[in-house]
Design a protein around this motif. Structure first.
Motif, PDB file in Angstrom:
ATOM      1  N   ALA A   1       0.824  -1.208   0.000  1.00 55.62           N
ATOM      2  CA  ALA A   1       0.000   0.000   0.000  1.00 55.62           C
ATOM      3  C   ALA A   1       0.860   1.261   0.000  1.00 55.62           C
ATOM      4  O   ALA A   1       0.582   2.219  -0.742  1.00 55.62           O
ATOM      5  CB  ALA A   1      -0.943  -0.014   1.197  1.00 55.62           C
ATOM      6  N   ILE A   2       1.906   1.283   0.811  1.00 51.80           N
ATOM      7  CA  ILE A   2       2.735   2.484   0.897  1.00 51.80           C
ATOM      8  C   ILE A   2       3.459   2.745  -0.409  1.00 51.80           C
ATOM      9  O   ILE A   2       3.687   3.899  -0.802  1.00 51.80           O
ATOM     10  CB  ILE A   2       3.739   2.370   2.077  1.00 51.80           C
ATOM     11  N   THR A   3       3.813   1.691  -1.145  1.00 49.11           N
ATOM     12  CA  THR A   3       4.465   1.867  -2.439  1.00 49.11           C
ATOM     13  C   THR A   3       3.533   2.544  -3.430  1.00 49.11           C
ATOM     14  O   THR A   3       3.947   3.443  -4.188  1.00 49.11           O
ATOM     15  CB  THR A   3       4.930   0.513  -2.996  1.00 49.11           C
ATOM     16  N   LEU A   4       2.282   2.135  -3.455  1.00 48.80           N
ATOM     17  CA  LEU A   4       1.310   2.752  -4.358  1.00 48.80           C
ATOM     18  C   LEU A   4       1.096   4.224  -4.009  1.00 48.80           C
ATOM     19  O   LEU A   4       1.000   5.078  -4.896  1.00 48.80           O
ATOM     20  CB  LEU A   4      -0.017   1.988  -4.299  1.00 48.80           C
ATOM     21  N   VAL A   5       1.054   4.514  -2.725  1.00 48.83           N
ATOM     22  CA  VAL A   5       0.882   5.909  -2.291  1.00 48.83           C
ATOM     23  C   VAL A   5       2.098   6.741  -2.694  1.00 48.83           C
ATOM     24  O   VAL A   5       1.966   7.867  -3.193  1.00 48.83           O
ATOM     25  CB  VAL A   5       0.660   5.970  -0.766  1.00 48.83           C
ATOM     26  N   TRP A   6       3.306   6.209  -2.502  1.00 46.96           N
ATOM     27  CA  TRP A   6       4.527   6.955  -2.835  1.00 46.96           C
ATOM     28  C   TRP A   6       4.653   7.173  -4.342  1.00 46.96           C
ATOM     29  O   TRP A   6       5.156   8.217  -4.776  1.00 46.96           O
ATOM     30  CB  TRP A   6       5.743   6.215  -2.291  1.00 46.96           C
TER      31      TRP A   6
END
Length: 430
Positions: free
Chosen positions: A395-400
């Motif tokens: 999830a954090i990769t998609l947000v970044w």
């Protein structure tokens, strides 16, 4: 007249860099090996009087006590690395690590090891790493000519990351043979690292910025990272992904109480990430990454999250081992890109301070991640903690990818060419 530039000398053909590389590799393996052993010993002692969740919390505290000194010292250690001979910083901290490992080995041999001793040893490791990390990172570019710098940075990164990920496997396997063998080997590797640092001759030290007060110089490092969005994105992506999805701290729990493979199985599980990282590092040593570096970093973090998620759900030793191998390879890609971007986008006069900021985030993702893993395991159980972490990394990769389009646009490691009249952020004009 032929103006074709001379080919760059390979860094490993330079004696100073060769000694530096071998020192960093040997020392990193030793520190990482000791970390997994301390974790196993803490969990073993705690399980004598506690249940799984309580013992998991103690495992998390070990990570926390290593992170706290590094967090408190970060503003200082970067300035020290930019002001003091970096070789002597590493020599001093490595000497401390040798003494620390020797005492732990003697206490283990004598049967006198207790939780307070283990926590004190973890604090000393945190202090040593706080000073050594920026000094090691900032020293590499001083040992090679400018045209060899990209290769030197990549090779230095490979030494550190391979040692970090392969170290636990070495520690686990040696400890399975005998605890005395493990600590003797760790002391030997640290002694080799110390000896090699004394083989490095005098190196240039960046001139002190006399027109900048120490506090302002400290703040310059944080300011530079904040303003350079590509460096900021690379640092923080790795921070949050590994903070959420780091499963290394929970390997003793999986080995003892989930997969039921004991200390020998722990060694093989810890070796999984080392195998993946080493394989990827060898590949990059022959085929350095040259294109679409930002996208490849994003993809590698997603693969890392999926692999950790698989490991968390698995009840098969072999599936778990393969998942860790994949996770180690993906993590190596991410760190290779991040470290190269940071070093190549940072002026030498600030490398110590920027490396200190980077080290803070690395320690937050590793040691503080261990504390987070231990806390989550005490609340959700070890499987729940690992699964939530794997999903969180994805999830954090998609947000970044959305918040920092600079990552997707980063094609190569080369920094943009700046006009001659425009100063680098945080570096005083000459």
């Amino acid at each position: 007249m032929d103006r074709t530039p001379a080919p760059a000398v390979h860094p490993l053909r330079i004696a100073n860099f060769r000694a530096y590389w071998l020192s960093r590799f040997s020392g990193t393996i030793a520190i990482s090996a000791q970390a997994i052993i301390i974790g196993w010993q803490v969990y073993g002692i705690a399980r004598d009087t506690m249940d799984i969740r309580q013992a998991a919390f103690m495992l998390g505290l070990i990570g926390l006590v290593q992170f706290v000194p590094l967090f408190l010292l970060t503003p200082v250690v970067g300035l020290v690395a930019d002001s003091v001979d970096r070789r002597w910083i590493v020599r001093g901290t490595t000497s401390l690590l040798v003494a620390n490992a020797a005492v732990l080995g003697i206490l283990t041999w004598a049967g006198l090891l207790t939780l307070p001793f283990l926590f004190l040893a973890a604090v000393l490791v945190g202090v040593a790493r706080a000073f050594a990390g920026p000094a090691y990172s900032a020293l590499a570019p001083n040992l090679v000519p400018k045209e060899s710098l990209p290769t030197a940075i990549a090779i230095s990164s490979i030494a550190w990351q391979t040692g970090t990920i392969a170290g636990p496997s070495v520690g686990g396997l040696l400890f399975a043979i005998h605890p005395d063998v493990a600590y003797a080997a760790i002391c030997a590797m640290l002694s080799v690292a110390l000896g090699l640092m004394f083989l490095i001759g005098p190196v240039p030290q960046p001139p002190a910025q006399k027109d900048r007060r120490p506090l302002q110089r400290i703040l310059d490092g944080f300011s530079y990272v904040r303003r350079n969005r590509l460096v900021l994105a690379a640092i923080t992506l790795d921070l949050f992904a590994v903070l959420l999805a780091g499963a290394t701290a929970l390997l003793p729990i999986y080995a003892r109480d989930i997969l039921h493979v004991g200390a020998s199985g722990l060694g093989f599980l810890a070796a999984g990430m080392g195998i993946g990282a080493a394989t990827t590092a060898i590949f990059f040593s022959f085929r350095p990454m040259t294109s679409n570096v930002g996208v490849k970093m994003l993809v590698s973090v997603v693969v890392f999250g999926v692999a950790i998620l698989t490991f968390g759900l698995s009840t098969s030793f072999w599936v778990s081992l393969v998942a860790l191998i994949v996770a180690g390879g993906a993590d190596m890609v991410s760190v290779y890109v991040r470290t190269s971007l940071i070093q190549l986008h940072t002026p030498d006069a600030m490398r110590g301070r920027v490396s200190a900021v980077s080290q803070l985030t690395i320690s937050a993702s590793n040691e503080l991640g261990e504390a987070e893993s231990g806390l989550m395991a005490s609340l959700l159980g070890p499987v729940g903690a690992v699964v939530v972490g794997g999903v969180g990394a994805i999830a954090i990769t998609l947000v970044w990818a959305y918040l920092f389009p600079e990552l997707k646009r980063a094609r190569t490691f080369d920094p943009p060419v700046m006009p001659e009249h425009e100063p680098l952020h945080g570096v005083a004009k000459p």
